[in-house]
Design an enzyme around this catalytic site. Structure first.
Site, PDB file in Angstrom:
ATOM      1  N   THR A   1       4.467  -1.723  -1.639  1.00  0.00           N
ATOM      2  CA  THR A   1       4.958  -2.745  -2.240  1.00  0.00           C
ATOM      3  C   THR A   1       3.774  -3.844  -2.822  1.00  0.00           C
ATOM      4  OG1 THR A   1       4.948  -4.175   0.038  1.00  0.00           O
ATOM      5  CG2 THR A   1       7.064  -2.995  -0.873  1.00  0.00           C
TER       6      THR A   1
ATOM      7  N   CYS B   1     -13.953  -0.807  -4.209  1.00  0.00           N
ATOM      8  CA  CYS B   1     -13.877  -0.835  -5.707  1.00  0.00           C
ATOM      9  C   CYS B   1     -14.957  -1.298  -6.690  1.00  0.00           C
ATOM     10  CB  CYS B   1     -12.474  -1.544  -6.177  1.00  0.00           C
ATOM     11  SG  CYS B   1     -12.471  -3.288  -5.300  1.00  0.00           S
TER      12      CYS B   1
ATOM     13  N   LYS C   1     -20.568  -4.479   1.919  1.00  0.00           N
ATOM     14  CA  LYS C   1     -19.973  -3.180   1.522  1.00  0.00           C
ATOM     15  C   LYS C   1     -20.605  -2.695   0.371  1.00  0.00           C
ATOM     16  CE  LYS C   1     -15.193  -4.547   3.041  1.00  0.00           C
ATOM     17  NZ  LYS C   1     -13.890  -5.182   2.352  1.00  0.00           N
TER      18      LYS C   1
ATOM     19  N   HIS D   1     -13.456  -4.289 -12.797  1.00  0.00           N
ATOM     20  CA  HIS D   1     -14.592  -5.050 -12.446  1.00  0.00           C
ATOM     21  C   HIS D   1     -15.876  -4.579 -13.098  1.00  0.00           C
ATOM     22  CE1 HIS D   1     -12.499  -6.094  -9.017  1.00  0.00           C
ATOM     23  NE2 HIS D   1     -12.958  -5.361  -8.151  1.00  0.00           N
TER      24      HIS D   1
HETATM   25  P1  NAP Z   1      -1.799  -6.344  -1.045  1.00  0.00           P
HETATM   26  O1  NAP Z   1      -1.421  -6.395  -2.511  1.00  0.00           O
HETATM   27  O2  NAP Z   1      -2.110  -7.526  -0.377  1.00  0.00           O
HETATM   28  O3  NAP Z   1      -0.969  -5.327  -0.505  1.00  0.00           O
HETATM   29  C1  NAP Z   1      -0.921  -5.034   1.039  1.00  0.00           C
HETATM   30  C2  NAP Z   1       0.269  -4.221   1.450  1.00  0.00           C
HETATM   31  O4  NAP Z   1       0.358  -3.946   2.757  1.00  0.00           O
HETATM   32  C3  NAP Z   1       1.704  -4.637   1.010  1.00  0.00           C
HETATM   33  O5  NAP Z   1       2.219  -3.501   0.933  1.00  0.00           O
HETATM   34  C4  NAP Z   1       2.156  -5.044   2.401  1.00  0.00           C
HETATM   35  O6  NAP Z   1       3.297  -5.313   2.638  1.00  0.00           O
HETATM   36  C5  NAP Z   1       1.519  -4.395   3.370  1.00  0.00           C
HETATM   37  N1  NAP Z   1       1.253  -4.949   4.786  1.00  0.00           N
HETATM   38  C6  NAP Z   1       0.816  -6.467   4.990  1.00  0.00           C
HETATM   39  N2  NAP Z   1       0.817  -6.645   6.202  1.00  0.00           N
HETATM   40  C7  NAP Z   1       1.294  -5.529   6.947  1.00  0.00           C
HETATM   41  C8  NAP Z   1       1.779  -5.192   8.102  1.00  0.00           C
HETATM   42  N3  NAP Z   1       1.486  -6.278   9.259  1.00  0.00           N
HETATM   43  N4  NAP Z   1       2.072  -4.192   8.531  1.00  0.00           N
HETATM   44  C9  NAP Z   1       2.333  -3.181   7.572  1.00  0.00           C
HETATM   45  N5  NAP Z   1       1.963  -3.369   6.253  1.00  0.00           N
HETATM   46  C10 NAP Z   1       1.523  -4.596   5.990  1.00  0.00           C
HETATM   47  O7  NAP Z   1      -3.305  -5.590  -0.894  1.00  0.00           O
HETATM   48  P2  NAP Z   1      -3.806  -4.629  -2.095  1.00  0.00           P
HETATM   49  O8  NAP Z   1      -4.988  -5.204  -3.125  1.00  0.00           O
HETATM   50  O9  NAP Z   1      -2.850  -3.588  -2.629  1.00  0.00           O
HETATM   51  O10 NAP Z   1      -5.016  -3.905  -1.129  1.00  0.00           O
HETATM   52  C11 NAP Z   1      -4.262  -2.608  -0.150  1.00  0.00           C
HETATM   53  C12 NAP Z   1      -5.447  -2.083   0.453  1.00  0.00           C
HETATM   54  O11 NAP Z   1      -6.547  -1.294  -0.506  1.00  0.00           O
HETATM   55  C13 NAP Z   1      -6.573  -2.990   1.198  1.00  0.00           C
HETATM   56  O12 NAP Z   1      -7.142  -2.497   2.166  1.00  0.00           O
HETATM   57  C14 NAP Z   1      -7.663  -3.476   0.178  1.00  0.00           C
HETATM   58  O13 NAP Z   1      -8.722  -3.710   0.816  1.00  0.00           O
HETATM   59  C15 NAP Z   1      -7.729  -1.914  -0.642  1.00  0.00           C
HETATM   60  N6  NAP Z   1      -8.381  -1.994  -1.743  1.00  0.00           N
HETATM   61  C16 NAP Z   1      -7.629  -2.858  -2.638  1.00  0.00           C
HETATM   62  C17 NAP Z   1      -8.369  -2.690  -4.292  1.00  0.00           C
HETATM   63  C18 NAP Z   1      -7.833  -3.715  -5.105  1.00  0.00           C
HETATM   64  O14 NAP Z   1      -8.385  -3.654  -6.443  1.00  0.00           O
HETATM   65  N7  NAP Z   1      -7.014  -4.372  -5.010  1.00  0.00           N
HETATM   66  C19 NAP Z   1      -9.227  -1.766  -4.307  1.00  0.00           C
HETATM   67  C20 NAP Z   1      -9.662  -1.004  -3.539  1.00  0.00           C
HETATM   68  C21 NAP Z   1      -9.440  -0.991  -2.228  1.00  0.00           C
HETATM   69  P3  NAP Z   1       4.346  -6.216   2.265  1.00  0.00           P
HETATM   70  O15 NAP Z   1       4.638  -6.418   0.566  1.00  0.00           O
HETATM   71  O16 NAP Z   1       5.712  -6.059   2.892  1.00  0.00           O
HETATM   72  O17 NAP Z   1       4.108  -7.860   2.708  1.00  0.00           O
END
Ligand code: NAP
Length: 367
Positions: free
Chosen positions: A12, A162, A219, A257
Site C-alpha cells: 500500500t 535510491c 548509506k 533524484h
Molecule cells: P511508505 O510509503 O511509508 O510505505 C510503507 C509500507 O509499509 C506501507 O505498505 C505500510 O502499510 C507498511 N507498514 C508500515 N508499518 C508496518 C508495520 N508495522 N507492519 C507491516 N507493514 C507496515 O514507504 P516507502 O517509501 O514505500 O518505502 C518502503 C521501503 O522502501 C522502505 O524500507 C524504504 O526505505 C525503501 N525505499 C524507498 C524508496 C523511495 O523512493 N520511496 C526508494 C528505495 C527504497 P500501511 O499502508 O498499512 O501503513
C-alpha cells in the site's frame, strides 16, 4: 507461459504501489498476494489504497480485489505459498530496522525468497546488494547464504539506496574500462517521494530545501563499497575505493533524484571527456545482453544539452529505468564532474527490485 505468482509486502506504500503498477502486465510475474500493516489488513486492496493511490497508472482490477494481509503474519504468506499464490515476495516495508530484518528472515526461513527494498539487510555480509548491471555475480552468494542459514528455498537479496542509483552504473562502466574512481564528492537533490507517503510535510518542503535526510549520507558513502566488493568464502568483502563524501538534500520535486558529482581517478585517467562519454553510451551489461523485460535498452543515456538532466524531463527515460547523465566537464579540484539523474521509486526502488528478480530467475534462484 504460466506466470510466477508473487507477493508484495508493503503493497500500500509509495514503493509498494509502484510494484503493483509495474507488475500489471509483467510477462513473467503476477501479483497474487499483498500485505501491509495491521491498519490495512483485512481490507480489499482497492479500499486500502482508496484516497492515497499516488500513480497515474491504475492497479490491475484483480489486484483491487485481493484481501490485504498483515505482513507480520508469515504464516498467511506460507499458506499462500502452499496454495500456489505466492512463490516469492518483494519487500517494500517501512517499519523499524530490526523488525524488518527479523521479518524478512522469517519469510526466507519459511521458504519464501525475499527481494527487498528496505535497508535492514544491506549490511548483512551474506546478503547481496544488487544492481543488475553492476554486480549480478553477487547473486551467486545465495547458495552459501542458504547453507549457512539452513534455508532450503528461501533467501534474501536486496537493492541499494535510491540516491546512489544515478552514478553507480557510470562509475562501474569507467572502472570496467580501467578508470577506477578513487575519491568522489556528491551532492544529491532528492525527491519527496523518496520519503514514502505521506512523507515530508508540505510546510517543510514547499518553497524550501531541507539539507538533511536521516541516515542517507552514511548509506551513500558505504553501500557502493559493498556493491563493488568481492565474494569471498560466502561473504561479501567491501571494496576499499572510492572514498565518498556525500551531502544529501530533500528538494520540492515529486520523483527523480539528482546527483552532482566531482570525482578523482587513480593513476590511470581517461584521455578525454569524449572518451568518457563513449564509455558511458556504449555501456551494456548482463540485463541488456539477456534482454530482461524491465532492463533499459541503454542503461546510461548521455544528454548533450547544458541544462539536462532535469527530473521532469528525464526521469521517465526508457521506462524510468535508465540513468541520465549530463554536464560532464573537467573539475578544477578533482578530475571530472557531472550531473546524474535516476527515478527513485522506479529505477531506485520497485523497477530495480523487479529487474533483480528477473536476473535471479534467469540464474535459477526463483522457480
Ligand atoms: P511508505 O510509503 O511509508 O510505505 C510503507 C509500507 O509499509 C506501507 O505498505 C505500510 O502499510 C507498511 N507498514 C508500515 N508499518 C508496518 C508495520 N508495522 N507492519 C507491516 N507493514 C507496515 O514507504 P516507502 O517509501 O514505500 O518505502 C518502503 C521501503 O522502501 C522502505 O524500507 C524504504 O526505505 C525503501 N525505499 C524507498 C524508496 C523511495 O523512493 N520511496 C526508494 C528505495 C527504497 P500501511 O499502508 O498499512 O501503513
Amino acid at each position: 507461459m504460466t506466470k510466477i505468482p508473487v507477493g508484495v509486502l508493503g503493497a500500500t506504500g509509495m514503493v509498494g504501489q509502484n510494484y503493483i503498477a509495474l507488475l500489471n502486465d509483467h510477462p513473467w510475474f503476477e501479483v497474487r498476494y499483498a500485505a501491509a500493516s495491521p491498519r490495512s489488513a483485512g481490507k480489499k486492496y482497492r479500499d486500502a489504497v482508496a484516497g492515497r493511490w499516488q500513480l497515474a497508472k491504475a492497479y490491475a482490477p484483480h489486484v483491487g480485489e485481493i484481501t490485504v494481509e498483515d505482513a507480520n503474519d508469515v504464516g498467511r504468506a506460507a499458506a499462500a505459498f502452499k496454495r500456489g499464490d505466492c512463490s516469492f515476495v518483494f519487500s517494500a516495508l517501512e517499519m523499524g530496522r530490526d523488525a524488518v530484518k527479523a521479518l524478512e528472515e522469517a519469510y526466507a526461513a519459511a521458504g519464501i525468497p525475499v527481494i527487498s527494498n528496505a535497508s535492514a539487510h544491506r549490511w548483512t555480509p551474506d546478503v547481496p546488494v544488487l544492481i543488475a548491471e553492476v554486480n549480478p555475480h553477487h547473486a551467486d552468494i545465495i547458495p552459501m547464504q542458504r547453507k549457512a542459514r539452513g534455508w532450503d528455498r528461501g533467501f534474501i537479496a536486496v537493492k541499494p539506496n535510491c540516491s546512489i542509483q544515478g552514478y553507480m552504473a557510470p562509475l562501474y562502466a569507467l572502472a570496467k574500462a580501467g578508470y577506477q574512481a578513487e575519491r568522489l564528492i556528491v551532492s544529491t537533490l532528492q525527491a519527496v517521494s523518496g520519503a514514502g507517503y505521506p512523507g515530508v510535510a508540505s510546510m517543510d518542503i514547499i518553497d524550501n530545501v531541507v539539507p538533511y535526510i536521516g541516515g542517507e549520507e552514511e548509506k551513500s558513502e558505504k553501500e557502493p563499497l559493498k556493491i563493488f566488493g568481492a565474494v569471498e568464502n560466502g561473504l561479501i568483502q567491501n571494496a576499499a575505493l572510492p572514498k565518498i563524501s556525500a551531502h544529501c538534500n530533500r528538494v520540492p520535486v515529486t520523483d527523480g533524484h539528482t546527483a552532482c558529482i566531482s570525482l578523482e581517478f587513480g593513476a590511470r585517467k581517461p584521455g578525454s571527456i569524449e572518451e568518457i562519454k563513449k564509455i558511458w553510451t556504449g555501456f551494456k551489461a548482463l540485463p541488456q545482453e539477456l534482454d530482461l523485460p524491465t532492463a533499459p535498452v541503454q542503461a546510461i543515456i548521455y544528454r548533450e544539452e547544458n541544462d539536462r538532466p532535469q527530473p521532469r524531463k528525464d526521469r521517465d527515460a526508457d521506462k524510468a529505468m535508465a540513468v541520465v547523465i549530463g554536464r560532464l566537464r573537467p573539475c578544477n579540484v578533482f578530475d571530472i564532474r557531472f550531473t546524474a539523474l535516476s527515478h527513485n521509486t522506479v529505477r531506485g526502488a520497485a523497477g530495480g527490485g523487479i529487474l533483480n528478480a528477473e536476473l535471479l530467475r534467469h540464474k535459477g534462484y526463483l522457480q
